[in-house]
Design a protein around this motif. Structure first.
Motif, short mmCIF file in Angstrom:
data_model
loop_
_atom_site.label_atom_id
_atom_site.label_comp_id
_atom_site.label_asym_id
_atom_site.label_seq_id
_atom_site.Cartn_x
_atom_site.Cartn_y
_atom_site.Cartn_z
N GLU A 42 0.87 -1.17 0.00
CA GLU A 42 0.00 0.00 0.00
C GLU A 42 0.91 1.22 0.00
OE1 GLU A 42 -3.07 2.22 3.11
OE2 GLU A 42 -2.14 0.33 3.67
N GLU A 43 0.67 2.15 -0.90
CA GLU A 43 1.50 3.35 -0.96
C GLU A 43 1.02 4.35 0.09
OE1 GLU A 43 3.36 6.26 -4.37
OE2 GLU A 43 2.26 4.47 -4.94
N LEU A 44 1.96 4.97 0.79
CA LEU A 44 1.67 5.95 1.83
C LEU A 44 2.13 7.33 1.37
CD1 LEU A 44 3.02 3.94 4.90
CD2 LEU A 44 0.65 4.08 4.11
N SER A 45 1.55 8.36 1.96
CA SER A 45 2.02 9.70 1.63
C SER A 45 3.25 10.02 2.47
CB SER A 45 0.91 10.73 1.88
OG SER A 45 0.57 10.72 3.25
N ILE A 67 3.60 -2.80 3.98
CA ILE A 67 3.40 -4.19 3.60
C ILE A 67 3.01 -4.99 4.83
CG2 ILE A 67 5.05 -4.06 1.68
CD1 ILE A 67 7.05 -5.64 3.42
N PRO A 68 2.43 -6.19 4.64
CA PRO A 68 2.20 -7.05 5.79
C PRO A 68 3.53 -7.45 6.40
CG PRO A 68 1.38 -8.08 3.75
CD PRO A 68 1.99 -6.77 3.39
N TYR A 69 3.54 -7.79 7.65
CA TYR A 69 4.78 -8.13 8.34
C TYR A 69 5.49 -9.33 7.71
CZ TYR A 69 8.08 -9.68 11.83
OH TYR A 69 9.22 -10.09 12.46
N ILE A 70 6.78 -9.16 7.47
CA ILE A 70 7.68 -10.27 7.16
C ILE A 70 8.92 -10.03 8.00
CG2 ILE A 70 6.85 -10.72 4.82
CD1 ILE A 70 9.21 -9.19 3.73
N SER A 71 9.64 -11.07 8.29
CA SER A 71 10.82 -10.98 9.15
C SER A 71 11.83 -9.99 8.59
CB SER A 71 11.46 -12.36 9.28
OG SER A 71 12.68 -12.26 9.98
N LYS A 72 12.47 -9.25 9.49
CA LYS A 72 13.48 -8.28 9.05
C LYS A 72 14.72 -8.94 8.47
CE LYS A 72 12.20 -4.23 11.64
NZ LYS A 72 12.67 -3.16 12.51
N LYS A 73 14.83 -10.27 8.59
CA LYS A 73 15.96 -10.93 7.91
C LYS A 73 15.74 -10.95 6.40
CE LYS A 73 14.62 -15.81 8.14
NZ LYS A 73 14.97 -17.11 8.66
N TYR A 74 14.52 -10.70 5.95
CA TYR A 74 14.22 -10.67 4.52
C TYR A 74 14.23 -9.26 3.94
CZ TYR A 74 12.77 -15.45 5.30
OH TYR A 74 12.75 -16.78 5.65
N LYS A 103 0.28 -7.15 12.40
CA LYS A 103 1.63 -6.61 12.31
C LYS A 103 1.87 -6.13 10.88
CE LYS A 103 5.03 -8.36 14.71
NZ LYS A 103 6.07 -9.27 15.22
N LYS A 104 2.51 -4.95 10.77
CA LYS A 104 2.77 -4.33 9.48
C LYS A 104 4.17 -3.73 9.46
CE LYS A 104 -2.05 -2.97 8.91
NZ LYS A 104 -2.96 -1.88 8.54
N LEU A 105 4.68 -3.48 8.27
CA LEU A 105 5.95 -2.79 8.10
C LEU A 105 5.74 -1.55 7.25
CD1 LEU A 105 8.37 -5.74 7.16
CD2 LEU A 105 8.09 -4.66 9.40
N ASP A 106 6.21 -0.41 7.73
CA ASP A 106 6.28 0.81 6.93
C ASP A 106 7.71 0.94 6.45
OD1 ASP A 106 3.65 1.33 7.39
OD2 ASP A 106 3.96 3.16 8.55
#
Length: 125
Positions: A42-45, A67-74, A103-106
């Motif tokens: 999803e694009e954010l401003s 994006i939906p959460y994925i491990s920070k190793k990726y 859980k989400k990642l910006d």
């Protein structure tokens, strides 16, 4: 009456994640390793405050995505993402949990000018 849980939607596109790697040779060369991970985003401003703060430090921000959460190793600051055949460098990854418990990642993305060879992940190693 029960509270309704709003499922997150990521419908602005699909990105592909690469890691920036380096050979072990005497004259080491860098390359992009295809992680095999593709994820919807999803694009954010981007706020004017953030943009001016980063530009003041000579950081050319291109966009901000969720994006939906994925491990920070990726995905981390040693990663790049490909969106619509354009490569962006990951500047910052912020992990959080929304009000519904998802859980989400910006991810803040910057301009990527380098050209590295792309290599596929060897899943057997």
């Amino acid at each position: 009456m029960k509270n309704r849980v709003q499922m997150p939607t990521y419908n602005d596109g699909i990105l592909k994640i690469y890691k920036i790697c380096q050979d072990e040779d005497i004259q080491a060369s860098k390359y992009l390793l295809d992680t095999g991970i593709e994820v919807c985003y999803e694009e954010l401003s981007v706020s004017d405050k953030l943009r001016s703060s980063l530009e003041g430090n000579c950081i050319d921000i291109t966009t901000k995505i969720r994006i939906p959460y994925i491990s920070k190793k990726y995905i981390d600051s040693n990663s790049v993402v490909e969106i619509n055949e354009k490569i962006h460098k990951v500047y910052n990854v912020y992990c959080f949990t929304d009000n519904n418990g998802f859980k989400k990642l910006d991810i803040t993305l910057t301009n990527w000018e380098d050209i590295y060879e792309k290599r596929k992940t060897d899943r057997n190693t």
